[in-house]
Design a protein around this motif. Structure first.
Motif, PDB file in Angstrom:
ATOM      1  N   LEU A 167      -9.234   4.388   9.377  1.00 16.16           N
ATOM      2  CA  LEU A 167      -8.537   4.311   8.088  1.00 16.16           C
ATOM      3  C   LEU A 167      -8.770   2.912   7.552  1.00 16.16           C
ATOM      4  O   LEU A 167      -8.822   1.948   8.324  1.00 16.16           O
ATOM      5  CB  LEU A 167      -7.034   4.544   8.314  1.00 16.16           C
ATOM      6  CG  LEU A 167      -6.044   3.966   7.299  1.00 16.16           C
ATOM      7  CD1 LEU A 167      -6.111   4.713   5.976  1.00 16.16           C
ATOM      8  CD2 LEU A 167      -4.632   4.027   7.865  1.00 16.16           C
ATOM      9  N   TYR A 168      -8.885   2.777   6.228  1.00 16.36           N
ATOM     10  CA  TYR A 168      -9.103   1.479   5.595  1.00 16.36           C
ATOM     11  C   TYR A 168      -8.066   1.237   4.499  1.00 16.36           C
ATOM     12  O   TYR A 168      -7.741   2.156   3.749  1.00 16.36           O
ATOM     13  CB  TYR A 168     -10.499   1.410   4.968  1.00 16.36           C
ATOM     14  CG  TYR A 168     -11.592   1.624   5.980  1.00 16.36           C
ATOM     15  CD1 TYR A 168     -12.113   0.558   6.703  1.00 16.36           C
ATOM     16  CD2 TYR A 168     -12.088   2.900   6.236  1.00 16.36           C
ATOM     17  CE1 TYR A 168     -13.107   0.759   7.651  1.00 16.36           C
ATOM     18  CE2 TYR A 168     -13.081   3.108   7.176  1.00 16.36           C
ATOM     19  CZ  TYR A 168     -13.588   2.028   7.880  1.00 16.36           C
ATOM     20  OH  TYR A 168     -14.561   2.236   8.823  1.00 16.36           O
ATOM     21  N   VAL A 169      -7.595  -0.012   4.412  1.00 14.96           N
ATOM     22  CA  VAL A 169      -6.708  -0.451   3.343  1.00 14.96           C
ATOM     23  C   VAL A 169      -7.388  -1.640   2.674  1.00 14.96           C
ATOM     24  O   VAL A 169      -7.776  -2.604   3.351  1.00 14.96           O
ATOM     25  CB  VAL A 169      -5.319  -0.862   3.882  1.00 14.96           C
ATOM     26  CG1 VAL A 169      -4.447  -1.411   2.750  1.00 14.96           C
ATOM     27  CG2 VAL A 169      -4.634   0.321   4.556  1.00 14.96           C
ATOM     28  N   CYS A 194       0.846  -1.199   0.000  1.00 14.10           N
ATOM     29  CA  CYS A 194       0.000   0.000   0.000  1.00 14.10           C
ATOM     30  C   CYS A 194       0.882   1.249   0.000  1.00 14.10           C
ATOM     31  O   CYS A 194       1.780   1.374   0.838  1.00 14.10           O
ATOM     32  CB  CYS A 194      -0.898  -0.022   1.237  1.00 14.10           C
ATOM     33  SG  CYS A 194      -1.924   1.448   1.416  1.00 14.10           S
ATOM     34  N   ILE A 200       0.546  10.221   5.764  1.00 15.76           N
ATOM     35  CA  ILE A 200      -0.825  10.694   5.534  1.00 15.76           C
ATOM     36  C   ILE A 200      -0.800  12.152   5.074  1.00 15.76           C
ATOM     37  O   ILE A 200      -1.477  12.516   4.108  1.00 15.76           O
ATOM     38  CB  ILE A 200      -1.689  10.537   6.803  1.00 15.76           C
ATOM     39  CG1 ILE A 200      -1.970   9.052   7.067  1.00 15.76           C
ATOM     40  CG2 ILE A 200      -2.996  11.319   6.681  1.00 15.76           C
ATOM     41  CD1 ILE A 200      -2.613   8.767   8.421  1.00 15.76           C
ATOM     42  N   GLN A 244      -9.250   4.730  15.050  1.00 16.14           N
ATOM     43  CA  GLN A 244      -8.529   5.874  15.593  1.00 16.14           C
ATOM     44  C   GLN A 244      -8.158   5.649  17.054  1.00 16.14           C
ATOM     45  O   GLN A 244      -7.063   5.973  17.481  1.00 16.14           O
ATOM     46  CB  GLN A 244      -9.365   7.148  15.424  1.00 16.14           C
ATOM     47  CG  GLN A 244      -8.588   8.436  15.597  1.00 16.14           C
ATOM     48  CD  GLN A 244      -8.272   8.799  17.026  1.00 16.14           C
ATOM     49  OE1 GLN A 244      -9.030   8.492  17.946  1.00 16.14           O
ATOM     50  NE2 GLN A 244      -7.133   9.442  17.229  1.00 16.14           N
ATOM     51  N   LEU A 288       0.515   4.137   1.139  1.00 17.88           N
ATOM     52  CA  LEU A 288       0.513   4.904   2.387  1.00 17.88           C
ATOM     53  C   LEU A 288       1.605   4.439   3.354  1.00 17.88           C
ATOM     54  O   LEU A 288       2.042   5.187   4.205  1.00 17.88           O
ATOM     55  CB  LEU A 288      -0.858   4.812   3.067  1.00 17.88           C
ATOM     56  CG  LEU A 288      -1.095   5.721   4.262  1.00 17.88           C
ATOM     57  CD1 LEU A 288      -0.928   7.196   3.883  1.00 17.88           C
ATOM     58  CD2 LEU A 288      -2.473   5.474   4.852  1.00 17.88           C
ATOM     59  N   GLU A 348      -8.156   8.074   5.608  1.00 19.75           N
ATOM     60  CA  GLU A 348      -6.934   8.283   6.387  1.00 19.75           C
ATOM     61  C   GLU A 348      -6.984   9.490   7.315  1.00 19.75           C
ATOM     62  O   GLU A 348      -6.357   9.500   8.368  1.00 19.75           O
ATOM     63  CB  GLU A 348      -5.710   8.369   5.467  1.00 19.75           C
ATOM     64  CG  GLU A 348      -5.681   9.543   4.515  1.00 19.75           C
ATOM     65  CD  GLU A 348      -6.412   9.332   3.203  1.00 19.75           C
ATOM     66  OE1 GLU A 348      -6.179  10.141   2.285  1.00 19.75           O
ATOM     67  OE2 GLU A 348      -7.224   8.393   3.086  1.00 19.75           O
ATOM     68  N   PHE A 368      -6.087   2.878  -0.273  1.00 21.90           N
ATOM     69  CA  PHE A 368      -6.518   3.243   1.071  1.00 21.90           C
ATOM     70  C   PHE A 368      -7.490   4.406   1.004  1.00 21.90           C
ATOM     71  O   PHE A 368      -7.537   5.143   0.020  1.00 21.90           O
ATOM     72  CB  PHE A 368      -5.302   3.611   1.940  1.00 21.90           C
ATOM     73  CG  PHE A 368      -4.538   4.791   1.415  1.00 21.90           C
ATOM     74  CD1 PHE A 368      -4.832   6.069   1.853  1.00 21.90           C
ATOM     75  CD2 PHE A 368      -3.545   4.625   0.460  1.00 21.90           C
ATOM     76  CE1 PHE A 368      -4.146   7.162   1.351  1.00 21.90           C
ATOM     77  CE2 PHE A 368      -2.851   5.714  -0.048  1.00 21.90           C
ATOM     78  CZ  PHE A 368      -3.156   6.991   0.404  1.00 21.90           C
ATOM     79  N   LEU A 373      -7.618   9.317  11.231  1.00 24.44           N
ATOM     80  CA  LEU A 373      -6.585   9.074  12.242  1.00 24.44           C
ATOM     81  C   LEU A 373      -6.024  10.381  12.792  1.00 24.44           C
ATOM     82  O   LEU A 373      -5.527  10.417  13.912  1.00 24.44           O
ATOM     83  CB  LEU A 373      -5.437   8.235  11.671  1.00 24.44           C
ATOM     84  CG  LEU A 373      -5.764   6.798  11.283  1.00 24.44           C
ATOM     85  CD1 LEU A 373      -4.483   6.061  10.908  1.00 24.44           C
ATOM     86  CD2 LEU A 373      -6.507   6.057  12.373  1.00 24.44           C
ATOM     87  N   GLU A 430       0.425  12.271   1.455  1.00 18.19           N
ATOM     88  CA  GLU A 430      -0.602  11.795   0.518  1.00 18.19           C
ATOM     89  C   GLU A 430      -1.733  12.803   0.380  1.00 18.19           C
ATOM     90  O   GLU A 430      -2.265  13.009  -0.704  1.00 18.19           O
ATOM     91  CB  GLU A 430      -1.154  10.437   0.957  1.00 18.19           C
ATOM     92  CG  GLU A 430      -0.197   9.288   0.713  1.00 18.19           C
ATOM     93  CD  GLU A 430       0.038   9.023  -0.767  1.00 18.19           C
ATOM     94  OE1 GLU A 430      -0.912   9.127  -1.578  1.00 18.19           O
ATOM     95  OE2 GLU A 430       1.188   8.701  -1.123  1.00 18.19           O
ATOM     96  N   LEU A 433       3.639   7.214   9.974  1.00 20.53           N
ATOM     97  CA  LEU A 433       2.354   7.106   9.287  1.00 20.53           C
ATOM     98  C   LEU A 433       1.686   8.472   9.183  1.00 20.53           C
ATOM     99  O   LEU A 433       1.133   8.817   8.129  1.00 20.53           O
ATOM    100  CB  LEU A 433       1.442   6.103   9.988  1.00 20.53           C
ATOM    101  CG  LEU A 433       0.076   5.895   9.330  1.00 20.53           C
ATOM    102  CD1 LEU A 433       0.214   5.471   7.864  1.00 20.53           C
ATOM    103  CD2 LEU A 433      -0.743   4.880  10.105  1.00 20.53           C
TER     104      LEU A 433
END
Length: 155
Positions: A49-51, A10, A130, A109, A12, A82, A79, A85, A133, A126
């Motif tokens: 957040l989702y991947v 991923c 974020i 979170q 991210l 984000e 993803f 978070l 991105e 991370l």
């Protein structure tokens, strides 16, 4: 499923060491959702957040005319969500729906906040990714943002 291996694919999580990936994978929850399932709705508080491990997710927003407009369809290793978070309980700007059966990793979170006290270096990395991105997405969408925010005379 090897969660750390998925994170390594991923964007991210680029630049993370194997140890860093394992640290973040430790708080990931695997979820499988059937086609048509809402993952979250526009205006609801963001908390994760989702991947995507597999399947497709449609990202949409309600337009000025009240109709839902597709902004993107995301696939494997992508993803979304984000900013949840970084801004706990802030309202979602878009909706996300499973376009097909999806398998995803969810990072709550509250789990991320707890991990920050235990493994701050991995969490900071991370957070920086974020932010990077988010900046990239803003730059990629600059013409659209200008058309929405500026009067026609200033575009």
């Amino acid at each position: 499923m090897n969660h750390a291996a998925l994170l390594a694919r991923c964007p991210l999580f680029k630049g993370f060491t194997g140890t860093g990936l394992q640290i973040l994978a430790s708080i990931a929850r695997e979820r499988t959702l059937p086609e048509g399932t809402p993952i979250f709705r526009e205006d609801m508080p963001g908390d994760a957040l989702y991947v995507l491990a597999s399947g497709d997710v449609r990202i949409a927003m309600t337009g000025a005319d009240g109709r839902e407009q597709t902004l993107a369809v995301l696939g494997e290793n992508e993803f979304f969500g984000e900013l949840a978070l970084l801004t706990p309980s802030a309202e979602r700007l878009v909706s996300a729906n499973a376009q097909s059966e999806v398998v995803l990793l969810e990072f709550q979170q509250k789990d991320f906040a707890r991990l920050q006290t235990q493994k701050p270096q991995a969490c900071l990395k991370l957070i920086l990714n974020i932010a990077g991105e988010f900046g990239r997405k803003l730059a990629d969408n600059r013409p659209l943002l200008r058309s929405m925010l500026l009067p026609a005379s200033r575009r």
